[in-house]
Motif scaffolding. Structure first.
Motif, PDB file in Angstrom:
ATOM      1  N   TRP A  36       0.828  -1.208   0.000  1.00 42.69           N
ATOM      2  CA  TRP A  36       0.000   0.000   0.000  1.00 42.69           C
ATOM      3  C   TRP A  36       0.859   1.252   0.000  1.00 42.69           C
ATOM      4  CZ3 TRP A  36      -4.842  -0.036  -1.323  1.00 42.69           C
ATOM      5  CH2 TRP A  36      -5.568  -1.224  -1.204  1.00 42.69           C
ATOM      6  N   GLN A  37       1.965   1.212   0.722  1.00 46.36           N
ATOM      7  CA  GLN A  37       2.857   2.373   0.739  1.00 46.36           C
ATOM      8  C   GLN A  37       3.470   2.611  -0.639  1.00 46.36           C
ATOM      9  OE1 GLN A  37       4.188   1.814   5.446  1.00 46.36           O
ATOM     10  NE2 GLN A  37       5.752   1.943   3.892  1.00 46.36           N
ATOM     11  N   ASN A  38       3.759   1.558  -1.361  1.00 44.87           N
ATOM     12  CA  ASN A  38       4.302   1.698  -2.714  1.00 44.87           C
ATOM     13  C   ASN A  38       3.304   2.353  -3.658  1.00 44.87           C
ATOM     14  OD1 ASN A  38       6.731   0.537  -1.994  1.00 44.87           O
ATOM     15  ND2 ASN A  38       6.176  -1.513  -2.701  1.00 44.87           N
ATOM     16  N   ASN A  39       2.036   2.292  -3.290  1.00 45.52           N
ATOM     17  CA  ASN A  39       0.981   2.949  -4.069  1.00 45.52           C
ATOM     18  C   ASN A  39       0.541   4.264  -3.429  1.00 45.52           C
ATOM     19  OD1 ASN A  39      -0.052   1.067  -6.400  1.00 45.52           O
ATOM     20  ND2 ASN A  39       0.317  -0.307  -4.672  1.00 45.52           N
ATOM     21  N   ASN A  40       1.442   4.805  -2.564  1.00 40.98           N
ATOM     22  CA  ASN A  40       1.202   6.100  -1.900  1.00 40.98           C
ATOM     23  C   ASN A  40      -0.064   6.091  -1.047  1.00 40.98           C
ATOM     24  OD1 ASN A  40       3.492   7.383  -3.144  1.00 40.98           O
ATOM     25  ND2 ASN A  40       2.287   7.531  -5.027  1.00 40.98           N
ATOM     26  N   LYS A  41      -0.299   4.954  -0.379  1.00 45.73           N
ATOM     27  CA  LYS A  41      -1.453   4.832   0.499  1.00 45.73           C
ATOM     28  C   LYS A  41      -1.007   4.341   1.875  1.00 45.73           C
ATOM     29  CE  LYS A  41      -4.632   3.771  -3.287  1.00 45.73           C
ATOM     30  NZ  LYS A  41      -5.620   2.804  -3.825  1.00 45.73           N
ATOM     31  N   ILE A  42      -1.837   4.585   2.865  1.00 47.42           N
ATOM     32  CA  ILE A  42      -1.572   4.127   4.226  1.00 47.42           C
ATOM     33  C   ILE A  42      -2.628   3.104   4.617  1.00 47.42           C
ATOM     34  CG2 ILE A  42      -1.392   4.777   6.662  1.00 47.42           C
ATOM     35  CD1 ILE A  42       0.898   5.800   5.003  1.00 47.42           C
ATOM     36  N   CYS A  43      -2.194   1.993   5.187  1.00 43.09           N
ATOM     37  CA  CYS A  43      -3.135   0.962   5.625  1.00 43.09           C
ATOM     38  C   CYS A  43      -3.859   1.433   6.879  1.00 43.09           C
ATOM     39  CB  CYS A  43      -2.391  -0.344   5.913  1.00 43.09           C
ATOM     40  SG  CYS A  43      -3.464  -1.652   6.555  1.00 43.09           S
ATOM     41  N   PHE A  44      -5.174   1.417   6.833  1.00 39.34           N
ATOM     42  CA  PHE A  44      -5.990   1.762   8.000  1.00 39.34           C
ATOM     43  C   PHE A  44      -7.132   0.758   8.076  1.00 39.34           C
ATOM     44  CE2 PHE A  44      -9.492   3.995  10.141  1.00 39.34           C
ATOM     45  CZ  PHE A  44      -8.854   4.327  11.329  1.00 39.34           C
ATOM     46  N   GLU A  45      -7.008  -0.201   8.989  1.00 37.78           N
ATOM     47  CA  GLU A  45      -8.009  -1.261   9.105  1.00 37.78           C
ATOM     48  C   GLU A  45      -8.171  -1.694  10.551  1.00 37.78           C
ATOM     49  OE1 GLU A  45      -8.632  -4.237   6.043  1.00 37.78           O
ATOM     50  OE2 GLU A  45      -6.622  -3.793   5.307  1.00 37.78           O
ATOM     51  N   THR A  46      -9.260  -2.379  10.821  1.00 37.77           N
ATOM     52  CA  THR A  46      -9.494  -2.950  12.143  1.00 37.77           C
ATOM     53  C   THR A  46      -8.897  -4.354  12.199  1.00 37.77           C
ATOM     54  OG1 THR A  46     -11.605  -3.955  11.525  1.00 37.77           O
ATOM     55  CG2 THR A  46     -11.668  -1.677  12.348  1.00 37.77           C
ATOM     56  N   ASN A  47      -8.730  -4.873  13.411  1.00 32.33           N
ATOM     57  CA  ASN A  47      -8.231  -6.236  13.575  1.00 32.33           C
ATOM     58  C   ASN A  47      -9.130  -7.250  12.870  1.00 32.33           C
ATOM     59  OD1 ASN A  47      -5.999  -5.541  15.024  1.00 32.33           O
ATOM     60  ND2 ASN A  47      -6.888  -5.942  17.020  1.00 32.33           N
ATOM     61  N   ARG A  48     -10.432  -7.022  12.961  1.00 33.59           N
ATOM     62  CA  ARG A  48     -11.370  -7.967  12.360  1.00 33.59           C
ATOM     63  C   ARG A  48     -11.218  -8.025  10.839  1.00 33.59           C
ATOM     64  NH1 ARG A  48     -14.067  -6.124  16.857  1.00 33.59           N
ATOM     65  NH2 ARG A  48     -14.930  -7.764  18.183  1.00 33.59           N
ATOM     66  N   ASN A  49     -11.066  -6.864  10.207  1.00 36.34           N
ATOM     67  CA  ASN A  49     -10.880  -6.836   8.761  1.00 36.34           C
ATOM     68  C   ASN A  49      -9.574  -7.517   8.360  1.00 36.34           C
ATOM     69  OD1 ASN A  49     -13.272  -5.540   8.246  1.00 36.34           O
ATOM     70  ND2 ASN A  49     -12.371  -3.496   8.122  1.00 36.34           N
ATOM     71  N   LEU A  50      -8.516  -7.236   9.129  1.00 38.45           N
ATOM     72  CA  LEU A  50      -7.223  -7.839   8.829  1.00 38.45           C
ATOM     73  C   LEU A  50      -7.263  -9.352   9.028  1.00 38.45           C
ATOM     74  CD1 LEU A  50      -4.867  -5.179  10.452  1.00 38.45           C
ATOM     75  CD2 LEU A  50      -5.026  -5.724   8.015  1.00 38.45           C
ATOM     76  N   ALA A  51      -7.984  -9.786  10.066  1.00 42.48           N
ATOM     77  CA  ALA A  51      -8.107 -11.226  10.323  1.00 42.48           C
ATOM     78  C   ALA A  51      -8.777 -11.920   9.142  1.00 42.48           C
ATOM     79  CB  ALA A  51      -8.899 -11.463  11.606  1.00 42.48           C
ATOM     80  N   LEU A  52      -9.805 -11.286   8.569  1.00 40.35           N
ATOM     81  CA  LEU A  52     -10.490 -11.856   7.407  1.00 40.35           C
ATOM     82  C   LEU A  52      -9.564 -11.919   6.199  1.00 40.35           C
ATOM     83  CD1 LEU A  52     -13.986 -10.101   7.675  1.00 40.35           C
ATOM     84  CD2 LEU A  52     -13.485 -12.532   8.039  1.00 40.35           C
ATOM     85  N   ARG A  53      -8.775 -10.892   6.005  1.00 46.64           N
ATOM     86  CA  ARG A  53      -7.880 -10.838   4.846  1.00 46.64           C
ATOM     87  C   ARG A  53      -6.790 -11.912   4.917  1.00 46.64           C
ATOM     88  NH1 ARG A  53      -9.250  -6.494   1.979  1.00 46.64           N
ATOM     89  NH2 ARG A  53      -9.946  -4.588   3.045  1.00 46.64           N
ATOM     90  N   PHE A  54      -6.339 -12.197   6.140  1.00 53.46           N
ATOM     91  CA  PHE A  54      -5.234 -13.138   6.301  1.00 53.46           C
ATOM     92  C   PHE A  54      -5.697 -14.534   6.723  1.00 53.46           C
ATOM     93  CE2 PHE A  54      -2.985  -9.213   6.166  1.00 53.46           C
ATOM     94  CZ  PHE A  54      -1.728  -9.518   5.671  1.00 53.46           C
ATOM     95  N   GLY A  55      -6.996 -14.730   6.781  1.00 50.79           N
ATOM     96  CA  GLY A  55      -7.521 -16.045   7.123  1.00 50.79           C
ATOM     97  C   GLY A  55      -7.148 -16.490   8.521  1.00 50.79           C
ATOM     98  N   LYS A  56      -7.083 -15.536   9.441  1.00 44.09           N
ATOM     99  CA  LYS A  56      -6.713 -15.851  10.816  1.00 44.09           C
ATOM    100  C   LYS A  56      -7.841 -15.468  11.765  1.00 44.09           C
ATOM    101  CE  LYS A  56      -2.441 -15.356  12.141  1.00 44.09           C
ATOM    102  NZ  LYS A  56      -1.944 -16.729  11.970  1.00 44.09           N
ATOM    103  N   LYS A  57      -7.773 -15.990  12.978  1.00 43.06           N
ATOM    104  CA  LYS A  57      -8.728 -15.595  13.997  1.00 43.06           C
ATOM    105  C   LYS A  57      -8.385 -14.209  14.518  1.00 43.06           C
ATOM    106  CE  LYS A  57      -9.894 -20.271  15.551  1.00 43.06           C
ATOM    107  NZ  LYS A  57      -9.947 -21.201  16.699  1.00 43.06           N
ATOM    108  N   TYR A  58      -9.349 -13.587  15.172  1.00 41.52           N
ATOM    109  CA  TYR A  58      -9.173 -12.221  15.676  1.00 41.52           C
ATOM    110  C   TYR A  58      -7.935 -12.128  16.568  1.00 41.52           C
ATOM    111  CZ  TYR A  58     -10.405  -7.872  18.104  1.00 41.52           C
ATOM    112  OH  TYR A  58     -10.391  -6.613  18.630  1.00 41.52           O
TER     113      TYR A  58
END
Length: 219
Positions: A36-58
């Motif tokens: 995201w930084q390489n695309n001039n963006k900053i990651c802003f997410e909740t733990n729950r969203n990140l858990a879904l993206r990475f297939g992990k539990k909260y």
């Protein structure tokens, strides 16, 4: 970040991939943020969203962020606390220069000689059985799951903070009760900021940080 993403894959740097100091999930997570930084963006997410993206539990993704926060090249800052849901998002960044320095200064792991192994075994022979001391220490502190609601005054007094510090914590959250997850996010962010030159906020000692570790539920 939102669902309208500009990328559908994660690129992993070869030097990062080869690092023996980071596990595979940490390498993938760092690469995700760097993308995201390489695309001039900053990651802003909740733990729950990140858990879904990475297939992990909260709790699993929370552990990934917590462990990465021990490195100076990684920063996760809790923002926009929602009193209704008692959750907050994370603004996550990776300092590329510091990461490259970390990767370039890694030393090879040296296997101990048989003499050193024998010496270590002899030194440890008189120690109590593994786990007994830890279990006794854990009993001195209440333990919480990440979704548990904690009373700020109560938990901060257990951690031996003074009244002024307690009031600053409450002022930050604008409420007396928050989730243990939100509390630890802010606690860790303060601990990291303590290392900043000229910092004048709440001081968190290593002892207080160790005591907080004992409050995480072992289940």
């Amino acid at each position: 970040m939102n669902e309208n993403q500009d990328q559908n894959f994660v690129k992993v740097n070869y030097n990062l991939l080869a690092s023996p100091k980071l596990n595979s999930t940490q390498k993938l997570f760092l690469s995700y943020i760097i993308g995201w930084q390489n695309n001039n963006k900053i990651c802003f997410e909740t733990n729950r969203n990140l858990a879904l993206r990475f297939g992990k539990k909260y709790g699993g993704i929370r552990s990934v962020i917590k462990d990465l926060n021990t490195f100076d090249f990684f920063k996760s800052k809790s923002k926009d606390y929602d009193e209704t849901t008692r959750t907050s998002g994370h603004e996550i960044t990776v300092n590329i220069d510091k990461l490259e320095k970390f990767l370039s200064t890694e030393k090879p792991i040296v296997e101990p000689t048989s003499t050193e192994e024998q010496s270590n075994n002899e030194d440890n022979s008189n120690l109590p059985e593994a786990g007994k001391i830890d279990e006794c220490e854990f009993e001195q502190f209440p333990t919480y799951d990440l979704d548990d609601i904690v009373d700020l005054t109560k938990i901060l007094k257990i951690l031996d903070f003074n009244e002024s510090d307690i009031n600053q914590f409450i002022q930050h959250f604008q409420t007396q009760q928050v989730t243990f997850d939100s509390f630890t996010d802010y606690f860790i962010s303060l601990k990291i900021e303590n290392k900043t030159k000229g910092y004048k906020g709440i001081i968190i000692s290593n002892t207080q940080a160790e005591q907080l570790e004992k409050m995480f539920s072992k289940d």
